[in-house]
Design a protein around this motif. Structure first.
Motif, short mmCIF file in Angstrom:
data_model
loop_
_atom_site.label_atom_id
_atom_site.label_comp_id
_atom_site.label_asym_id
_atom_site.label_seq_id
_atom_site.Cartn_x
_atom_site.Cartn_y
_atom_site.Cartn_z
N LYS A 34 0.82 -1.19 0.00
CA LYS A 34 0.00 0.00 0.00
C LYS A 34 0.86 1.25 0.00
CE LYS A 34 -3.70 -2.32 2.55
NZ LYS A 34 -4.51 -2.32 3.80
N THR A 35 0.42 2.25 -0.72
CA THR A 35 1.15 3.51 -0.79
C THR A 35 1.25 4.14 0.59
OG1 THR A 35 0.30 3.84 -3.02
CG2 THR A 35 1.24 5.76 -1.93
N GLN A 36 2.43 4.67 0.88
CA GLN A 36 2.71 5.37 2.13
C GLN A 36 2.61 4.48 3.37
OE1 GLN A 36 0.08 8.80 2.00
NE2 GLN A 36 1.60 10.02 0.91
N GLU A 37 2.75 3.18 3.18
CA GLU A 37 2.78 2.26 4.32
C GLU A 37 4.15 1.59 4.37
OE1 GLU A 37 0.38 -1.66 5.96
OE2 GLU A 37 -0.70 -0.10 4.89
N ASN A 38 4.68 1.46 5.57
CA ASN A 38 5.97 0.80 5.76
C ASN A 38 5.77 -0.60 6.31
OD1 ASN A 38 7.44 3.06 4.89
ND2 ASN A 38 7.41 3.96 6.94
N TYR A 39 6.72 -1.49 6.01
CA TYR A 39 6.57 -2.90 6.32
C TYR A 39 7.75 -3.43 7.13
CZ TYR A 39 2.83 -2.73 2.89
OH TYR A 39 1.67 -2.40 2.22
N PRO A 40 7.51 -4.50 7.91
CA PRO A 40 8.61 -5.10 8.67
C PRO A 40 9.66 -5.71 7.73
CG PRO A 40 6.47 -5.85 9.48
CD PRO A 40 6.22 -5.14 8.20
N LEU A 41 10.85 -5.89 8.27
CA LEU A 41 11.94 -6.57 7.57
C LEU A 41 12.44 -7.68 8.48
CD1 LEU A 41 14.20 -6.91 5.42
CD2 LEU A 41 15.48 -5.16 6.69
N VAL A 42 12.53 -8.90 7.93
CA VAL A 42 13.11 -10.03 8.65
C VAL A 42 14.43 -10.39 7.98
CG1 VAL A 42 12.84 -12.43 9.39
CG2 VAL A 42 10.83 -10.93 9.27
N VAL A 43 15.50 -10.41 8.75
CA VAL A 43 16.83 -10.77 8.25
C VAL A 43 17.13 -12.20 8.70
CG1 VAL A 43 19.28 -10.19 8.25
CG2 VAL A 43 17.56 -8.37 8.47
N PHE A 44 17.52 -13.06 7.75
CA PHE A 44 17.84 -14.45 8.08
C PHE A 44 19.30 -14.75 7.76
CE2 PHE A 44 18.37 -18.83 6.37
CZ PHE A 44 18.28 -19.50 7.58
N LEU A 45 20.00 -15.31 8.76
CA LEU A 45 21.39 -15.74 8.58
C LEU A 45 21.44 -17.26 8.60
CD1 LEU A 45 23.31 -13.25 10.92
CD2 LEU A 45 22.79 -13.03 8.48
N HIS A 46 21.90 -17.83 7.50
CA HIS A 46 21.91 -19.29 7.32
C HIS A 46 23.04 -19.96 8.09
CE1 HIS A 46 25.48 -19.13 4.75
NE2 HIS A 46 24.93 -18.07 4.17
N GLY A 47 23.09 -21.28 8.01
CA GLY A 47 24.13 -22.05 8.67
C GLY A 47 25.33 -22.32 7.77
N ALA A 48 26.30 -23.04 8.31
CA ALA A 48 27.57 -23.27 7.60
C ALA A 48 27.38 -24.06 6.30
CB ALA A 48 28.55 -24.00 8.52
N GLY A 49 26.39 -24.93 6.25
CA GLY A 49 26.19 -25.74 5.07
C GLY A 49 25.71 -24.99 3.86
N GLU A 50 25.26 -23.76 4.04
CA GLU A 50 24.71 -22.97 2.93
C GLU A 50 25.66 -21.89 2.44
OE1 GLU A 50 22.62 -25.37 4.72
OE2 GLU A 50 22.31 -23.56 5.93
N ARG A 51 26.91 -21.93 2.87
CA ARG A 51 27.89 -20.94 2.40
C ARG A 51 28.20 -21.15 0.92
NH1 ARG A 51 32.40 -22.14 6.89
NH2 ARG A 51 31.68 -24.23 6.33
N GLY A 52 28.63 -20.07 0.26
CA GLY A 52 28.99 -20.18 -1.15
C GLY A 52 28.70 -18.91 -1.92
N ARG A 53 28.52 -19.08 -3.25
CA ARG A 53 28.26 -17.95 -4.14
C ARG A 53 27.07 -18.20 -5.06
NH1 ARG A 53 32.20 -14.28 -5.05
NH2 ARG A 53 31.58 -14.11 -7.24
N ASP A 54 26.35 -19.30 -4.86
CA ASP A 54 25.26 -19.63 -5.77
C ASP A 54 24.02 -18.78 -5.55
OD1 ASP A 54 24.48 -20.75 -3.34
OD2 ASP A 54 23.58 -22.51 -4.29
N ASN A 55 23.94 -18.12 -4.40
CA ASN A 55 22.80 -17.27 -4.05
C ASN A 55 21.49 -18.05 -4.12
OD1 ASN A 55 21.69 -14.91 -3.12
ND2 ASN A 55 21.88 -13.76 -5.02
N ALA A 56 21.54 -19.29 -3.66
CA ALA A 56 20.35 -20.13 -3.68
C ALA A 56 20.23 -21.01 -2.44
CB ALA A 56 20.35 -21.01 -4.94
N LYS A 57 21.35 -21.57 -2.00
CA LYS A 57 21.29 -22.53 -0.89
C LYS A 57 20.67 -21.94 0.37
CE LYS A 57 25.66 -23.61 -1.40
NZ LYS A 57 27.01 -24.23 -1.19
N GLN A 58 20.92 -20.64 0.62
CA GLN A 58 20.38 -20.03 1.84
C GLN A 58 18.86 -19.93 1.81
OE1 GLN A 58 21.60 -18.25 -0.69
NE2 GLN A 58 21.24 -16.05 -0.51
N ILE A 59 18.29 -20.08 0.60
CA ILE A 59 16.83 -20.07 0.45
C ILE A 59 16.27 -21.48 0.42
CG2 ILE A 59 14.94 -19.44 -1.13
CD1 ILE A 59 16.22 -17.07 0.25
#
Length: 247
Positions: A34-59
């Protein structure tokens, strides 16, 4: 019955880059804002098994990021979801295997820069910025809270840990810890020690410890306490009930 969501389609891919580092990250943007409405932000930090550069495993590896973008959550709590990816052979903060100090490192500073960029570029409610992480990301969550204790409204730490000597910096932040008693990767003592230290300070802390054998009863291994943790509907509601202005 709704179709299964392809989260790689709904989480937009980006790469943060400066003269020192490149860090891939994914960002979920809520639909029908909605216009002029602000929304929450959730930041997620993955575990060691999802490290890398594929930009997919953390999802794709678990529900640590995607649960917040699920249809059920978005219908009730539309929010942005940010999921950066840690480089291979690196850690969110200092690895508990190599140091007892558990200090934040430059990678967490990079995450903080990405968080600030998202806040600048999108309609984010800065009173409702939340952070969560599992295993290595649980340590990173505590490290980032310590590094910037006024940034976040609440946090969820799953099978992680942190520097007990610095809990006074984060004692005002509502934090919910999850850990399995028989975790054979990150000892449960890490969560217990933090919770005990925070409780002594009167902090608004919650703790769920899954008993020995509970993860096996779910058909999983003892370290995977993120499976029931991120499916805990009470936890989801608890997160969104907090804002910085109302502790």
């Amino acid at each position: 019955m709704s179709e299964k969501i392809n989260y790689l389609d709904v989480f937009k891919p980006f790469v943060y880059k400066d003269e020192f580092i490149e860090m891939p990250y994914r960002l979920f943007v809520p639909e029908n804002m909605k216009t002029q409405e602000n929304y929450p932000l959730v930041v997620f930090l993955h575990g060691a098994g999802e490290r890398g550069r594929d930009n997919a495993k953390q999802i794709l590896a678990n529900e640590g990021a995607t649960v917040w973008a699920s249809e059920d959550v978005q219908q009730k709590h539309p929010c942005f979801v940010l999921a950066p990816q840690c480089p291979e052979n690196a850690y969110w903060g200092t690895s508990f295997r190599t140091s007892d100090e558990l200090e934040p490192n430059s990678l967490l500073l990079t995450v903080l820069l990405i968080v600030d960029k998202v806040i600048h570029d999108y309609p984010i409610d800065t009173e409702r910025v939340y952070i969560t992480g599992l295993s290595m990301g649980g340590f990173g969550t505590v490290g980032l809270l310590t590094l910037c204790p006024e940034k976040f409204a609440a946090a969820v730490v799953v099978c992680g840990g942190g520097n007990v000597k610095k809990v006074h910096k984060i004692s005002h932040i509502p934090i919910w810890f999850f850990h399995a008693e028989d975790d054979d990767v990150v000892p449960v003592k890490y969560s217990r020690d933090l919770v005990e230290a925070l409780e002594k300070l009167g902090a608004p802390v919650r703790y769920t410890e899954y008993p020995k054998g509970f993860m096996a009863s779910l058909g999983s291994f003892p370290h995977a306490s993120w499976i029931p943790a991120y499916r805990d509907k009470e936890m989801i509601e608890w997160v969104f009930s907090h804002r910085k202005g109302k502790r």
